[in-house]
Write a protein that holds these residues in place. Sequence first.
Motif, mmCIF file in Angstrom:
data_model
loop_
_atom_site.group_PDB
_atom_site.id
_atom_site.type_symbol
_atom_site.label_atom_id
_atom_site.label_comp_id
_atom_site.label_asym_id
_atom_site.label_seq_id
_atom_site.Cartn_x
_atom_site.Cartn_y
_atom_site.Cartn_z
ATOM 1 N N ALA A 29 0.825 -1.207 0.000
ATOM 2 C CA ALA A 29 0.000 0.000 0.000
ATOM 3 C C ALA A 29 0.858 1.255 0.000
ATOM 4 C CB ALA A 29 -0.938 -0.003 1.210
ATOM 5 N N GLY A 30 2.060 1.188 0.569
ATOM 6 C CA GLY A 30 2.925 2.353 0.604
ATOM 7 C C GLY A 30 3.776 2.519 -0.637
ATOM 8 N N SER A 31 3.728 1.571 -1.553
ATOM 9 C CA SER A 31 4.559 1.630 -2.751
ATOM 10 C C SER A 31 3.718 2.004 -3.974
ATOM 11 C CB SER A 31 5.257 0.288 -2.967
ATOM 12 O OG SER A 31 4.300 -0.707 -3.211
ATOM 13 N N ARG A 32 4.412 2.153 -5.087
ATOM 14 C CA ARG A 32 3.728 2.505 -6.335
ATOM 15 C C ARG A 32 3.690 1.293 -7.246
ATOM 16 N NH1 ARG A 32 6.001 8.075 -8.474
ATOM 17 N NH2 ARG A 32 4.055 8.001 -9.583
ATOM 18 N N PRO A 33 2.522 1.008 -7.839
ATOM 19 C CA PRO A 33 2.436 -0.130 -8.762
ATOM 20 C C PRO A 33 3.284 0.093 -10.011
ATOM 21 C CG PRO A 33 0.249 0.687 -8.183
ATOM 22 C CD PRO A 33 1.246 1.663 -7.645
ATOM 23 N N ASN A 34 3.814 -0.989 -10.535
ATOM 24 C CA ASN A 34 4.515 -0.950 -11.815
ATOM 25 C C ASN A 34 3.437 -1.117 -12.886
ATOM 26 O OD1 ASN A 34 6.237 -1.093 -13.960
ATOM 27 N ND2 ASN A 34 6.977 -3.141 -13.494
ATOM 28 N N PHE A 35 3.006 -0.033 -13.473
ATOM 29 C CA PHE A 35 1.890 -0.029 -14.423
ATOM 30 C C PHE A 35 2.454 -0.081 -15.835
ATOM 31 C CE2 PHE A 35 -1.794 2.682 -16.206
ATOM 32 C CZ PHE A 35 -2.547 1.560 -16.487
ATOM 33 N N ALA A 36 2.625 -1.284 -16.348
ATOM 34 C CA ALA A 36 3.099 -1.496 -17.714
ATOM 35 C C ALA A 36 1.913 -2.063 -18.493
ATOM 36 C CB ALA A 36 4.280 -2.439 -17.734
ATOM 37 N N ALA A 37 1.135 -1.195 -19.072
ATOM 38 C CA ALA A 37 -0.122 -1.592 -19.701
ATOM 39 C C ALA A 37 0.000 -1.694 -21.214
ATOM 40 C CB ALA A 37 -1.215 -0.585 -19.347
ATOM 41 N N THR A 38 -0.925 -2.446 -21.791
ATOM 42 C CA THR A 38 -1.114 -2.482 -23.237
ATOM 43 C C THR A 38 -2.551 -2.074 -23.504
ATOM 44 O OG1 THR A 38 -1.757 -4.804 -23.205
ATOM 45 C CG2 THR A 38 0.570 -4.327 -23.564
ATOM 46 N N LEU A 126 -2.648 4.032 -12.405
ATOM 47 C CA LEU A 126 -3.230 2.879 -11.722
ATOM 48 C C LEU A 126 -2.952 2.976 -10.230
ATOM 49 C CD1 LEU A 126 -4.385 -0.143 -11.926
ATOM 50 C CD2 LEU A 126 -1.973 -0.800 -11.893
ATOM 51 N N ARG A 127 -3.955 2.567 -9.426
ATOM 52 C CA ARG A 127 -3.782 2.468 -7.981
ATOM 53 C C ARG A 127 -4.413 1.153 -7.523
ATOM 54 N NH1 ARG A 127 -5.922 7.193 -4.059
ATOM 55 N NH2 ARG A 127 -7.973 6.509 -4.748
ATOM 56 N N ALA A 128 -3.790 0.484 -6.562
ATOM 57 C CA ALA A 128 -4.304 -0.782 -6.030
ATOM 58 C C ALA A 128 -4.981 -0.534 -4.686
ATOM 59 C CB ALA A 128 -3.163 -1.777 -5.863
ATOM 60 N N ARG A 129 -6.085 -1.245 -4.457
ATOM 61 C CA ARG A 129 -6.784 -1.200 -3.169
ATOM 62 C C ARG A 129 -6.652 -2.564 -2.508
ATOM 63 N NH1 ARG A 129 -9.472 2.559 -1.349
ATOM 64 N NH2 ARG A 129 -10.158 4.378 -2.450
ATOM 65 N N TRP A 138 -0.430 6.299 -6.505
ATOM 66 C CA TRP A 138 -0.718 6.199 -7.940
ATOM 67 C C TRP A 138 0.559 5.840 -8.689
ATOM 68 C CZ3 TRP A 138 -5.441 5.912 -9.802
ATOM 69 C CH2 TRP A 138 -6.502 6.463 -9.063
ATOM 70 N N SER A 139 0.419 5.040 -9.721
ATOM 71 C CA SER A 139 1.557 4.652 -10.559
ATOM 72 C C SER A 139 2.020 5.830 -11.405
ATOM 73 C CB SER A 139 1.134 3.531 -11.507
ATOM 74 O OG SER A 139 0.206 4.032 -12.464
ATOM 75 N N ASN A 140 3.165 5.654 -12.040
ATOM 76 C CA ASN A 140 3.545 6.566 -13.108
ATOM 77 C C ASN A 140 2.531 6.373 -14.230
ATOM 78 O OD1 ASN A 140 5.901 7.756 -12.005
ATOM 79 N ND2 ASN A 140 7.028 5.889 -12.449
ATOM 80 N N TYR A 141 2.387 7.362 -15.066
ATOM 81 C CA TYR A 141 1.355 7.274 -16.103
ATOM 82 C C TYR A 141 1.762 6.387 -17.267
ATOM 83 C CZ TYR A 141 3.861 10.500 -19.205
ATOM 84 O OH TYR A 141 4.773 11.079 -20.021
ATOM 85 N N GLN A 142 0.744 5.893 -17.951
ATOM 86 C CA GLN A 142 0.883 5.233 -19.241
ATOM 87 C C GLN A 142 0.038 6.070 -20.197
ATOM 88 O OE1 GLN A 142 2.476 1.861 -20.090
ATOM 89 N NE2 GLN A 142 3.569 2.962 -18.479
ATOM 90 N N ALA A 143 0.612 6.484 -21.305
ATOM 91 C CA ALA A 143 -0.114 7.305 -22.276
ATOM 92 C C ALA A 143 -0.315 6.506 -23.554
ATOM 93 C CB ALA A 143 0.654 8.592 -22.560
ATOM 94 N N PHE A 144 -1.496 6.660 -24.131
ATOM 95 C CA PHE A 144 -1.822 5.966 -25.374
ATOM 96 C C PHE A 144 -2.385 6.963 -26.375
ATOM 97 C CE2 PHE A 144 -2.282 2.823 -22.006
ATOM 98 C CZ PHE A 144 -1.432 1.834 -22.466
ATOM 99 N N GLU A 145 -1.853 6.923 -27.584
ATOM 100 C CA GLU A 145 -2.348 7.752 -28.684
ATOM 101 C C GLU A 145 -3.451 6.967 -29.380
ATOM 102 O OE1 GLU A 145 -2.494 11.107 -31.127
ATOM 103 O OE2 GLU A 145 -1.205 10.833 -29.393
ATOM 104 N N VAL A 146 -4.675 7.445 -29.254
ATOM 105 C CA VAL A 146 -5.829 6.782 -29.856
ATOM 106 C C VAL A 146 -6.107 7.453 -31.193
ATOM 107 C CG1 VAL A 146 -8.289 6.283 -29.601
ATOM 108 C CG2 VAL A 146 -6.781 6.154 -27.610
ATOM 109 N N VAL A 147 -5.969 6.673 -32.270
ATOM 110 C CA VAL A 147 -6.139 7.218 -33.611
ATOM 111 C C VAL A 147 -7.303 6.526 -34.315
ATOM 112 C CG1 VAL A 147 -4.999 7.635 -35.825
ATOM 113 C CG2 VAL A 147 -3.674 7.740 -33.710
#
Length: 162
Positions: A29-38, A126-129, A138-147
């Motif tokens: 809970a005290g750490s940040r998730p590794n948010f590697a999303a697709t 992303l945040r885990a409960r 909160w995790s670092n952000y993941q950005a996606f270009e939606v075209v």
Amino acid sequence: MTVRICFQKFMKFIIAVATLASAAAAAAAGSRPNFAATARVKQHYHHSGELVEGEEHLLKIIIKWQPIHGVENYEICHDCDINDETGETGEIHGHKLHAVESSQTCGGLPCLTQKGIKKGMNKYHLRARFAGGQTSLWSNYQAFEVVEPGTAIQPVPIRDEL
């Protein structure tokens, strides 16, 4: 007498396991998730396979990530103002926050399906409960270009160089 001693040892074992699980959840809970999303982008279709009339121009995004051990559920924040250095946030408005149950999966991975997504850059955190209401940062952000429908392009963050 032997049954009583075995029962006492068993109860001590259960308490030790529960304590370790609680400590692990508190540490997570005290750490940040590794948010590697697709992400994949699709059009709005009925279950019959036909495009939803009047929504031909709208897209939906499906974001998947690796599960986090011991999580009860997740929160995804879309285009939120979250400090990427600390994982802390200011005020978050309801339409940007999406709850995702840990049982909600796509291909065996936790996922969020968001309809009516805007074209262009979309940023997610992303945040885990965990049990007891504990949350991760909160995790670092993941950005996606939606075209257009297909795989969303994940841009590489540009950093200022001095």
